[in-house]
Design a protein around this motif. Structure first.
Motif, PDB file in Angstrom:
ATOM      1  N   THR A 123       0.861  -1.177   0.000  1.00  0.00           N
ATOM      2  CA  THR A 123       0.000   0.000   0.000  1.00  0.00           C
ATOM      3  C   THR A 123       0.898   1.229   0.000  1.00  0.00           C
ATOM      4  OG1 THR A 123      -1.750  -1.161   1.211  1.00  0.00           O
ATOM      5  CG2 THR A 123      -1.850   1.235   1.185  1.00  0.00           C
ATOM      6  N   LYS A 127      -4.059   7.932   2.560  1.00  0.00           N
ATOM      7  CA  LYS A 127      -5.441   8.168   2.138  1.00  0.00           C
ATOM      8  C   LYS A 127      -5.768   9.645   2.283  1.00  0.00           C
ATOM      9  CE  LYS A 127      -8.851   6.791   4.769  1.00  0.00           C
ATOM     10  NZ  LYS A 127      -9.837   5.900   5.444  1.00  0.00           N
ATOM     11  N   HIS A 312      -3.034   7.711  -3.806  1.00  0.00           N
ATOM     12  CA  HIS A 312      -2.953   6.673  -2.778  1.00  0.00           C
ATOM     13  C   HIS A 312      -3.438   5.388  -3.426  1.00  0.00           C
ATOM     14  CE1 HIS A 312      -3.276   4.500   0.921  1.00  0.00           C
ATOM     15  NE2 HIS A 312      -4.590   4.571   1.009  1.00  0.00           N
ATOM     16  N   TYR A 313      -2.602   4.344  -3.384  1.00  0.00           N
ATOM     17  CA  TYR A 313      -2.973   3.118  -4.089  1.00  0.00           C
ATOM     18  C   TYR A 313      -2.377   1.900  -3.402  1.00  0.00           C
ATOM     19  CZ  TYR A 313       1.745   3.264  -6.177  1.00  0.00           C
ATOM     20  OH  TYR A 313       3.111   3.289  -6.372  1.00  0.00           O
ATOM     21  N   ARG A 314      -2.859   0.748  -3.829  1.00  0.00           N
ATOM     22  CA  ARG A 314      -2.309  -0.514  -3.358  1.00  0.00           C
ATOM     23  C   ARG A 314      -2.039  -1.416  -4.549  1.00  0.00           C
ATOM     24  NH1 ARG A 314      -7.602  -3.509  -0.531  1.00  0.00           N
ATOM     25  NH2 ARG A 314      -8.657  -4.056  -2.499  1.00  0.00           N
ATOM     26  N   GLU A 334      -4.478  -0.480  -7.647  1.00  0.00           N
ATOM     27  CA  GLU A 334      -5.812   0.036  -7.363  1.00  0.00           C
ATOM     28  C   GLU A 334      -5.700   1.358  -6.606  1.00  0.00           C
ATOM     29  OE1 GLU A 334      -8.352  -4.094  -6.901  1.00  0.00           O
ATOM     30  OE2 GLU A 334      -7.560  -3.156  -5.081  1.00  0.00           O
ATOM     31  N   TRP A 336      -7.220   4.704  -4.549  1.00  0.00           N
ATOM     32  CA  TRP A 336      -8.282   5.023  -3.596  1.00  0.00           C
ATOM     33  C   TRP A 336      -9.246   6.013  -4.250  1.00  0.00           C
ATOM     34  CZ3 TRP A 336     -10.164   3.174   0.766  1.00  0.00           C
ATOM     35  CH2 TRP A 336     -11.037   3.969   1.527  1.00  0.00           C
ATOM     36  N   ALA A 338     -12.231   8.326  -3.332  1.00  0.00           N
ATOM     37  CA  ALA A 338     -12.747   8.898  -2.082  1.00  0.00           C
ATOM     38  C   ALA A 338     -14.256   8.733  -1.938  1.00  0.00           C
ATOM     39  CB  ALA A 338     -12.361  10.371  -2.005  1.00  0.00           C
ATOM     40  N   GLU A 341     -14.986   5.241  -1.058  1.00  0.00           N
ATOM     41  CA  GLU A 341     -14.258   4.790   0.122  1.00  0.00           C
ATOM     42  C   GLU A 341     -13.714   3.373  -0.060  1.00  0.00           C
ATOM     43  OE1 GLU A 341     -16.861   5.368   3.498  1.00  0.00           O
ATOM     44  OE2 GLU A 341     -16.103   7.427   3.739  1.00  0.00           O
ATOM     45  N   ARG A 342     -13.104   3.154  -1.206  1.00  0.00           N
ATOM     46  CA  ARG A 342     -12.474   1.860  -1.474  1.00  0.00           C
ATOM     47  C   ARG A 342     -11.475   2.018  -2.614  1.00  0.00           C
ATOM     48  NH1 ARG A 342     -16.370  -2.016  -5.074  1.00  0.00           N
ATOM     49  NH2 ARG A 342     -17.655  -0.425  -6.084  1.00  0.00           N
ATOM     50  N   PHE A 343     -10.625   1.014  -2.753  1.00  0.00           N
ATOM     51  CA  PHE A 343      -9.652   0.967  -3.843  1.00  0.00           C
ATOM     52  C   PHE A 343     -10.311   0.387  -5.091  1.00  0.00           C
ATOM     53  CE2 PHE A 343      -6.893   0.799  -0.061  1.00  0.00           C
ATOM     54  CZ  PHE A 343      -5.936   1.754  -0.386  1.00  0.00           C
ATOM     55  N   THR A 395      -9.181  12.684  -5.679  1.00  0.00           N
ATOM     56  CA  THR A 395      -8.067  12.759  -4.720  1.00  0.00           C
ATOM     57  C   THR A 395      -7.630  14.185  -4.464  1.00  0.00           C
ATOM     58  OG1 THR A 395      -7.242  10.567  -5.330  1.00  0.00           O
ATOM     59  CG2 THR A 395      -5.659  12.087  -4.333  1.00  0.00           C
TER      60      THR A 395
END
Length: 423
Positions: A123, A127, A312-314, A334, A336, A338, A341-343, A395
């Motif tokens: 990650t 966030k 912001h990613y994973r 993936e 983020w 906003a 509220e998920r990737f 973002t």
């Protein structure tokens, strides 16, 4: 397609690979049976053809009654040869149908399971936090005049859109930045056709499990591509690539089209899941042995692009049951989102090892013997224009609806630092 030797020598490994993807092993037994039938049919046909040639030689030397008798045998044998040839063709078709329905065995490292069984590898970033209620990309896009969903639907139907004003500029900026980054990393730039023949679609595995998501031009052997991976994979079909030319790396821009079959009711708001988008795709030809390290390099280049957009990613290791037909292993980046509220997936990269190359007959010469072997193919999305726009807007939004432009992107927007709402 998978290596026929693997199927014959280690069928249990192929059965285990099917199970790891959550698929039936029945096709393995069907392919083994079809392979045995095919080899038997080939042997029978070749034996009868050899006998036919032998009799033909005797006829040329014979005379009188002997010649008439041999001619009678030749006519009877000709019918048998024709029958044996038909049996051989049918057996070949049965074999091809069976073996083409077996996907690339997933890597041992790939997680077992389906869509929700991925493993998070990393990650990156923090966030985004807001001291106001964040807007989603649809509201932000309207405030900025970045896209027009209503007119897109009016002109083309649901899941279509117009990019307008700053949205069109963002599209152009993202594509140019992605192409510049690819060129700086040694990729050859390509603008690829969005229409291909069935050989290219089948060769890349897109007429198997993904066939329902493909647009076909009625009455023609042409398909709209869902990714420029398809024309790039077929670019060197039926060729032998010099060993010293590998790796060959291409970065292609093309429009992409997907039916989004099975997505009814999913992501109906905005431009996340659409029927058309543009994309910059990386594609590599290399050796199987080098493909695993190359896969990591493709992932690193995708992360470089995500970092440049200050997202912001994973990174996830996709589970075997969620891999495409051709992929041995796949990593997704993936971002983020906003408002959700998920990737959500922005980029992905797959190692297809020699699976596509066997279908498209792309080889290289190995060692001093001069023997040819299939190459490996890999693909990686550097930028699909619609989803990065979503991630950027959500973002980097500010309370008044303006959007901060990441520093790396500013030169591609004429130095613009902030996207301002329309008056």
């Amino acid at each position: 397609m998978i290596d026929a030797r693997l199927l014959r020598d280690d069928p249990d490994r192929v059965r285990a690979a099917q199970a790891k993807r959550g698929l039936s092993a029945e096709v393995v037994d069907r392919a083994l049976s079809a392979d045995a039938d095919r080899r038997a049919a080939i042997a029978s046909y070749e034996a009868k053809r050899a006998e036919q040639k032998r009799l033909g030689g005797q006829v040329a030397k014979a005379q009188g009654e002997e010649k008439q008798e041999l001619l009678g045998q030749t006519r009877a044998l000709a019918a048998e040869v024709k029958e044996a040839e038909a049996a051989r063709v049918a057996a070949e078709e049965a074999w091809n149908d069976a073996v083409l329905s077996i996907p690339n065995p997933a890597a041992d490292e790939a997680p077992e399971g389906g869509e929700d069984d991925y493993v998070v590898l990393e990650t990156v970033g923090t966030k985004p936090e807001f001291d106001f209620t964040p807007r989603d990309h649809v509201e932000l896009g309207a405030m900025l005049g970045a896209f027009d969903l209503e007119r897109g639907a009016k002109v083309s139907g649901s899941r279509f859109y117009f990019l307008t004003g700053i949205g069109a500029r963002l599209h152009r900026a993202l594509v140019t930045m992605a192409m510049d980054m690819a060129a700086a990393n040694g990729f050859t730039e390509v603008v690829a056709p969005a229409l291909v023949k069935s050989r290219a679609m089948e060769g890349t595995g897109f007429l198997g499990q993904a066939a329902d998501d493909v647009y076909r031009i009625e009455g023609q052997d042409l398909y709209l591509v869902g990714t420029s991976e398809v024309p790039l994979a077929a670019f060197h079909s039926d060729e032998i690539l010099p060993a010293d030319s590998l790796p060959q790396r291409y970065a292609a821009f093309s429009s992409c089209f997907r039916k989004e079959a099975g997505s009814h009711g999913k992501d109906t708001r905005g431009i996340f899941r659409v029927h058309w988008f543009d994309k910059v795709e990386m594609f590599v030809y290399t050796t199987v042995e080098e493909s695993f390290a190359e896969h990591q390099r493709l992932l690193a280049w995708e992360k470089e692009f995500m970092d440049a957009l200050e997202l912001h990613y994973r990174v996830i290791d996709v589970a075997a049951g969620d891999l495409g037909t051709s992929a041995q292993r796949k990593f997704d980046c993936e971002a983020w989102i906003a408002s959700q509220e998920r990737f959500r997936e922005l980029t992905s990269t797959s190692n297809c090892t020699d699976f596509q190359a066997r279908r498209l007959d792309i080889r290289t010469r190995a060692g001093s013997s001069g023997e040819t072997t299939p190459v490996a193919t890999l693909n990686g999305t550097l930028c699909s224009t619609n989803r990065p726009i979503i991630a950027l807007l959500e973002t980097h939004q500010q309370a008044d609806g303006s959007v901060r432009v990441p520093q790396a992107l500013q030169p591609y927007l004429g130095g613009l630092e902030v996207l301002e709402p329309l008056a």
